[in-house]
Design an enzyme around this catalytic site. Structure first.
Site, PDB file in Angstrom:
ATOM      1  N   HIS A 175     -73.670  -5.481   0.065  1.00 20.53           N
ATOM      2  CA  HIS A 175     -73.289  -6.685  -0.705  1.00 20.53           C
ATOM      3  C   HIS A 175     -71.787  -6.697  -0.993  1.00 20.53           C
ATOM      4  CE1 HIS A 175     -77.662  -6.945  -1.664  1.00 20.53           C
ATOM      5  NE2 HIS A 175     -77.528  -5.628  -1.759  1.00 20.53           N
ATOM      6  N   SER A 296     -44.734 -14.319   6.677  1.00 16.57           N
ATOM      7  CA  SER A 296     -44.820 -15.677   6.157  1.00 16.57           C
ATOM      8  C   SER A 296     -43.420 -16.256   6.120  1.00 16.57           C
ATOM      9  CB  SER A 296     -45.413 -15.642   4.753  1.00 16.57           C
ATOM     10  OG  SER A 296     -44.982 -16.768   4.013  1.00 16.57           O
ATOM     11  N   LYS A 302     -45.189 -10.770   2.754  1.00 15.76           N
ATOM     12  CA  LYS A 302     -46.474 -10.898   3.456  1.00 15.76           C
ATOM     13  C   LYS A 302     -46.507 -10.218   4.809  1.00 15.76           C
ATOM     14  CE  LYS A 302     -49.281 -14.158   2.524  1.00 15.76           C
ATOM     15  NZ  LYS A 302     -50.672 -14.109   2.108  1.00 15.76           N
ATOM     16  N   GLU A 309     -57.851 -12.482  12.071  1.00 11.92           N
ATOM     17  CA  GLU A 309     -58.365 -13.779  11.607  1.00 11.92           C
ATOM     18  C   GLU A 309     -58.720 -14.676  12.786  1.00 11.92           C
ATOM     19  OE1 GLU A 309     -56.083 -15.267   7.855  1.00 11.92           O
ATOM     20  OE2 GLU A 309     -54.730 -14.031   9.027  1.00 11.92           O
TER      21      GLU A 309
END
Ligand code: ARG
Length: 479
Positions: A175, A296, A302, A309
């Site tokens: 979970h 970024s 970043k 992704e």
């Protein structure tokens, strides 16, 4: 009507070609509507079949000649012409024409230009319907062989990383809540198993598709004395398809391939999701180098896991392709229907996508640096050794597991109240809950002890992982 009424003394079938489509010959007088040029051709995408189409045509020509349906000299011209065409396509000098619709007719027309009348004899006893089914099967078969190698390389990279981390402790989750400590190596080997099943799924489909449709002709077979076993063998198929109607209209093999591709991409997306989580500053379990991350334009701190992704995101395209083909095939009457031309673009796109996703995952795995201390610290959190405590009560104090579970729940509650780890509770704290607890219990509260105790077959103990790695190398990499 006889040729006597043919005033120019030219055979009728050689007259009046100007207005109609030159491909269809006699029957057609009008030109296709201009929209047909947009909806009808498949050459822009089925040109990928050129090698398979040429291979199939060569096998067909050899068979026609062996069966004395065409002369040996015509066969030689055809083979020579096809070799020339393959060279032209390889070198980029071949002119593909949309007017000629697809790869089959593009090649046939060029063959006619190169070798004359002999080219017209190649299409004896076959049709584009069995031709396209054969090409497609050959193409998918070749693709499966490439994917198998790619997946093996990804497994090899995962096994190497697992080997470097066979005893690296990390929290295991259910979970996405901390469950029990595991070894990073064990976690990585879970993906090796998934990819192993993916490989066998592709192989299962490959074995089932390996029947040759060539010679089914348009749908009914042919009156020519063809030898379907000969072409089937020449093209590396196990046997010819048994039913001509099925031979030209079966696309199960494409559906099955896309279903295996979808499952494989789902596995890759799960791994990609873990990479996204693990590289976040909250987890910080692993680092990826500049090679697989991007910055970024506004936030200088970043480092985004774009490759992961995108692997996760591209799964949608692959599953979408499976969906597109299933919906396209649903309810189609036998035998060939032009709808089936729509089977290629989604499948090609899905295949390219899968190739790039596997390559990206392999690159990422090779690039991963495990952040040992973060993983170790995290494995102390979330009362990850609570099950070990309960097991100790069962093993040492002979308390029934359900009761031990309850006692452990009380211990966890106390640690929660005191905002400390289980191992930071004093012996008195523990004895207040269960008087028979002794100092020995502290040993099992260490995550490192927890993992080394999990020696059941398939368990996470470092010594199991070591064995699993060498078994995995034999099972998956030595073939
Ligand atoms: N281009 C077609 C396809 O991709 C080849 C088969 C065409 N057959 C036909 N009878 N129109 O499926």
């Amino acid at each position: 009507m006889t040729s006597r009424s043919n005033q120019t003394n030219k055979p009728l079938h050689k007259k009046n070609k100007s207005k109609s489509s030159s491909i269809w010959g006699g029957r057609f007088e009008g030109k296709p509507h201009e929209i047909m040029d947009q909806i009808n051709p498949s050459i822009d995408f089925d040109k990928r079949f050129f090698r398979q189409d040429i291979k199939g045509s060569k096998a067909h020509a050899e068979m026609l000649s062996a069966q004395k349906i065409i002369t040996e000299s015509d066969k030689d011209k055809i083979i020579h012409g096809l070799d020339q065409i393959e060279k032209e396509i390889d070198e980029g000098t071949f002119k593909f024409s949309r007017e000629l619709e697809d790869i089959h007719m593009n090649i046939e027309a060029r063959l006619a230009a190169l070798v004359g009348d002999a080219a017209g004899r190649l299409h004896t006893g076959r049709s584009r319907n069995d031709q396209v089914a054969t090409d497609f099967k050959l193409w998918i078969r070749d693709t499966i062989d490439i994917l198998d190698k790619q997946l093996m390389h990804l497994q090899a990279a995962l096994i190497d990383l697992a080997d470097q981390n066979f005893n690296q402790v990390m929290p295991g989750f259910t979970h996405l809540q901390v469950a029990q400590p595991v070894t990073f190596g064990h976690h990585l080997l879970a993906y090796v198993e998934m990819l192993g099943r993916d490989r066998t799924r592709f192989q299962d489909g490959r074995a089932r598709l390996n029947e040759c449709p060539l010679g089914s002709a348009a749908l009914a077979g042919t009156s020519f004395p063809i030898d379907r076993n000969m072409t089937s063998k020449a093209l590396g198929f196990d046997r010819p398809t048994a039913n001509s109607l099925d031979g030209v209209s079966d696309r199960d093999f494409a559906l099955e391939f896309l279903s295996s591709a979808s499952i494989c991409s789902i596995h890759l997306s799960r791994f990609a999701e873990e990479v996204v989580n693990w590289t976040s500053s909250q987890f910080n379990f692993i680092s990826l180098s500049d090679a697989f991350t991007t910055g970024s334009s506004i936030m200088p701190q970043k480092r985004n896991p774009d490759a992961a992704e995108l692997v996760r995101g591209k799964t949608g395209r692959i599953i979408g392709a499976l969906n597109a083909l299933m919906v396209m095939m649903k309810g189609l009457p036998l035998a060939f229907c032009k709808d089936m031309q729509e089977d290629k673009e989604p499948l090609f796109d899905a295949t390219e996508t899968l190739h790039v996703c596997i390559a990206a995952c392999t690159g990422m795995v090779q690039d991963i640096e495990a952040n040992s201390s973060s993983m170790e610290n995290a494995s102390e959190l979330g009362f990850s050794t609570a099950t070990d405590l309960a097991d100790w009560l069962v093993r040492v104090l002979n308390i029934p597991f359900r009761q031990a579970h309850h006692i452990t729940g009380c211990v966890v509650k106390l640690a929660e109240q005191k905002k400390c780890l289980l191992k930071e509770l004093t012996l008195d704290d523990l004895k207040n809950i269960e008087p028979k607890i002794t100092n020995d219990i502290y040993a099992v509260l260490e995550p490192s002890k927890s993992i080394s105790s999990r020696r059941s077959y398939g368990g996470t103990a470092p010594q199991n992982v070591k064995t699993a790695i060498s078994v995995a190398r034999q099972r998956f990499l030595e073939s």
